[in-house]
Design a protein around this motif. Structure first.
Motif, PDB file in Angstrom:
ATOM      1  N   GLU A 334       0.797  -1.231   0.000  1.00  0.00           N
ATOM      2  CA  GLU A 334       0.000   0.000   0.000  1.00  0.00           C
ATOM      3  C   GLU A 334       0.830   1.282   0.000  1.00  0.00           C
ATOM      4  O   GLU A 334       0.356   2.339  -0.398  1.00  0.00           O
ATOM      5  N   HIS A 335       2.051   1.233   0.494  1.00  0.00           N
ATOM      6  CA  HIS A 335       2.963   2.385   0.601  1.00  0.00           C
ATOM      7  C   HIS A 335       2.244   3.629   1.142  1.00  0.00           C
ATOM      8  O   HIS A 335       2.155   4.664   0.471  1.00  0.00           O
ATOM      9  N   VAL A 336       1.748   3.508   2.342  1.00  0.00           N
ATOM     10  CA  VAL A 336       1.134   4.636   3.046  1.00  0.00           C
ATOM     11  C   VAL A 336       2.242   5.503   3.633  1.00  0.00           C
ATOM     12  O   VAL A 336       3.192   4.992   4.233  1.00  0.00           O
ATOM     13  N   ILE A 337       2.125   6.831   3.446  1.00  0.00           N
ATOM     14  CA  ILE A 337       3.160   7.750   3.942  1.00  0.00           C
ATOM     15  C   ILE A 337       2.617   8.642   5.051  1.00  0.00           C
ATOM     16  O   ILE A 337       1.403   8.709   5.284  1.00  0.00           O
ATOM     17  N   GLY A 338       3.522   9.338   5.726  1.00  0.00           N
ATOM     18  CA  GLY A 338       3.162  10.157   6.884  1.00  0.00           C
ATOM     19  C   GLY A 338       2.131  11.214   6.590  1.00  0.00           C
ATOM     20  O   GLY A 338       1.205  11.451   7.375  1.00  0.00           O
ATOM     21  N   GLU A 339       2.266  11.904   5.465  1.00  0.00           N
ATOM     22  CA  GLU A 339       1.325  12.971   5.115  1.00  0.00           C
ATOM     23  C   GLU A 339      -0.101  12.432   5.052  1.00  0.00           C
ATOM     24  O   GLU A 339      -1.059  13.112   5.455  1.00  0.00           O
ATOM     25  N   GLU A 340      -0.263  11.193   4.572  1.00  0.00           N
ATOM     26  CA  GLU A 340      -1.607  10.614   4.414  1.00  0.00           C
ATOM     27  C   GLU A 340      -2.243  10.277   5.763  1.00  0.00           C
ATOM     28  O   GLU A 340      -3.417  10.576   5.995  1.00  0.00           O
ATOM     29  N   VAL A 341      -1.484   9.661   6.681  1.00  0.00           N
ATOM     30  CA  VAL A 341      -2.086   9.299   7.969  1.00  0.00           C
ATOM     31  C   VAL A 341      -2.354  10.546   8.814  1.00  0.00           C
ATOM     32  O   VAL A 341      -3.345  10.602   9.546  1.00  0.00           O
ATOM     33  N   GLU A 342      -1.492  11.552   8.711  1.00  0.00           N
ATOM     34  CA  GLU A 342      -1.709  12.772   9.493  1.00  0.00           C
ATOM     35  C   GLU A 342      -2.935  13.516   9.001  1.00  0.00           C
ATOM     36  O   GLU A 342      -3.743  14.024   9.801  1.00  0.00           O
ATOM     37  N   ALA A 343      -3.112  13.584   7.680  1.00  0.00           N
ATOM     38  CA  ALA A 343      -4.288  14.254   7.121  1.00  0.00           C
ATOM     39  C   ALA A 343      -5.567  13.482   7.475  1.00  0.00           C
ATOM     40  O   ALA A 343      -6.599  14.086   7.791  1.00  0.00           O
TER      41      ALA A 343
END
Length: 469
Positions: A334-343
């Protein structure tokens, strides 16, 4: 920079004398991390001259690496102005942009590491913030807090009590630090005085912050102050001071393009490829995710600093920091990054009138017949009234931002995220238990393994967390 490099061990090993254009430079110098640079650092420690840059470094900035243990980052006579002058330029830009000069007449606090230095290979060595402390301009010295003696205290909680004692009666106008440790300072001030920070310090007008994304901490920090204050965001690291907020009116941080660093940018998806695409500033595009590569007059060449950014302006070059190359979840592709979980977290909190102190996310890979999922370990400041709805909305918010995660949920490969609620002060207690409380230490927002999640298990509030959630 190349003229200097040609006369160094590193330059000779990489045949820089025959390099005449950018393409040849990229072929000669591969992208590397600290581990790959370590043999050259070792030579510097042994007393060798002209290894990575002319002469020897004037300092080593000592920092903790996720894979390399302790890292010793060289700071040279040529690179030290990058660290000192950029902080100055950020404050001067703020003054020019807002017309607020009054804060410069009050007391300013910089929550930093100890300025005491040791010697490694006869090179003065310490935390970057402690090194910079030795170079605070004379015109700021009289207004600087805490005292040198207090700054030298290693134990964070002891140091915090002393900082509070030294500042609680002062005319504080500017407070600077990493947001989670700034919050601890505010909590201790409120506990001691019974007043909001903004009432205790009526002339406080500026918070200077960096090191982590400010947004998850913003609401609680402002609530602690009790009124609006301006904020200045910085993007410093031991390897260099890369960008700073130069305007209150425009999104992003001004890239530090004239300060001894030649920047390259690799599309984030390619950063672990053997031969990734390397772009100059002339080739970058708005909105794309890039890993930053630096070549600097500190002697760092083709160096992957481990941060990802995207450009929000190309004239001038302004960026936002979006995460870490090694802090992501891709256990299932899935390559989830920090910007996505924080948003996603900010969206869910807004919908449910909730707020968080801290959180981190890790994959859970099921064995046997169970389903895998992402585990979110969260310490709430204000808990949502309907936890079930909060988890659903949080999961949906991440699905909207990451199509691969959405496909995994839709295809029933992953089940909806699971939430583990930490007890009050859970993250602080965890950081204390591993000896990383305070200073420049940060909790990773994402991990691609269970090490951090397992460490936090002891601080989960069993009454509020259950498999049902």
């Amino acid at each position: 920079m190349l003229a200097v490099l040609r006369n160094t061990e590193f330059g000779k090993d990489h045949h820089i004398q025959s390099v005449s254009n950018l393409q040849e430079f990229r072929q000669a110098i591969p992208i590397r991390d600290y581990e790959a640079l370590k043999p050259y650092i070792q030579k510097v420690k042994e007393g060798r001259h002209n290894v990575l840059w002319k002469g020897r470094p004037i300092y080593f900035a000592k920092t903790s690496g996720t894979t390399s243990g302790t890292k010793y980052i060289p700071i040279t006579k040529d690179s030290i102005p990058n660290h000192i002058n950029t902080a100055r330029n950020a404050l001067l830009s703020y003054m020019a942009d807002t017309g607020n000069y009054a804060f410069a007449g009050g007391k300013m606090i910089f929550l930093s590491g100890s300025p005491e230095l040791e010697r490694v290979g006869d090179v003065p060595t310490g935390r970057l913030s402690g090194i910079v402390n030795h170079h605070v301009p004379k015109y700021l010295r009289t207004n600087q807090l805490p005292s040198y003696e207090t700054n030298c205290i290693e134990d964070w909680e002891t140091k915090l009590d002393k900082i509070v004692a030294e500042t609680i009666q002062q005319n504080m106008t500017l407070i600077s630090g990493i947001p989670p440790w700034m919050q601890m300072y505010f909590d201790r001030l409120i506990e001691k005085s019974g007043k909001p920070v903004g009432e205790l310090f009526p002339n406080l007008s500026v918070l200077v912050q960096g090191g982590v994304n400010f947004e998850p901490y913003k609401a609680k920090l402002f609530a602690s102050v009790g009124r609006p204050v301006d904020t200045i965001e910085l993007f410093p690291a031991s390897e260099g001071f890369f960008a700073f907020q130069d305007s209150m009116k425009h999104e992003g941080l001004l890239l530090n393009t004239n300060s001894g660093i030649y920047f390259e940018f690799v599309p984030a998806a390619e950063i672990f490829n053997e031969h990734p695409t390397r772009l100059s500033l002339a080739e970058v595009k708005l909105g794309e995710q890039y890993a930053i590569i630096i070549n600097s007059n500190a002697g760092l060449w083709g160096y992957n600093i481990g941060d990802t950014i995207r450009f929000v302006s190309l004239n001038p070059y302004r960026i936002v920091v979006t995460g870490r190359t090694k802090h992501f979840i891709s256990a299932f592709g899935e390559h989830v990054i920090g910007e996505e979980v924080e948003a996603a977290m900010l969206d869910a909190c807004k919908q449910h009138n909730a707020s968080v102190v801290e959180f981190t996310v890790a994959p859970y890979i099921a064995s046997g017949d169970g389903q895998s999922y992402h585990e979110w370990l969260v310490e709430f400041e204000k808990t949502p009234d309907n936890m079930e709805a909060f988890v659903t909305d949080l999961d949906n918010a991440l699905r909207q931002r990451n199509v691969y995660y959405d496909d995994l949920i839709a295809g029933n490969i992953l089940k909806r995220l699971q939430l583990s609620i930490l007890q009050p002060q859970g993250f602080v207690q965890y950081m204390k238990s591993i000896g990383k409380l305070g200073g420049q230490n940060k909790v990773p927002r994402l991990s691609n393994d269970r090490k951090l999640a397992e460490g936090l298990t002891a601080f989960v509030d069993k009454r509020l967390s259950s498999p049902a959630i």
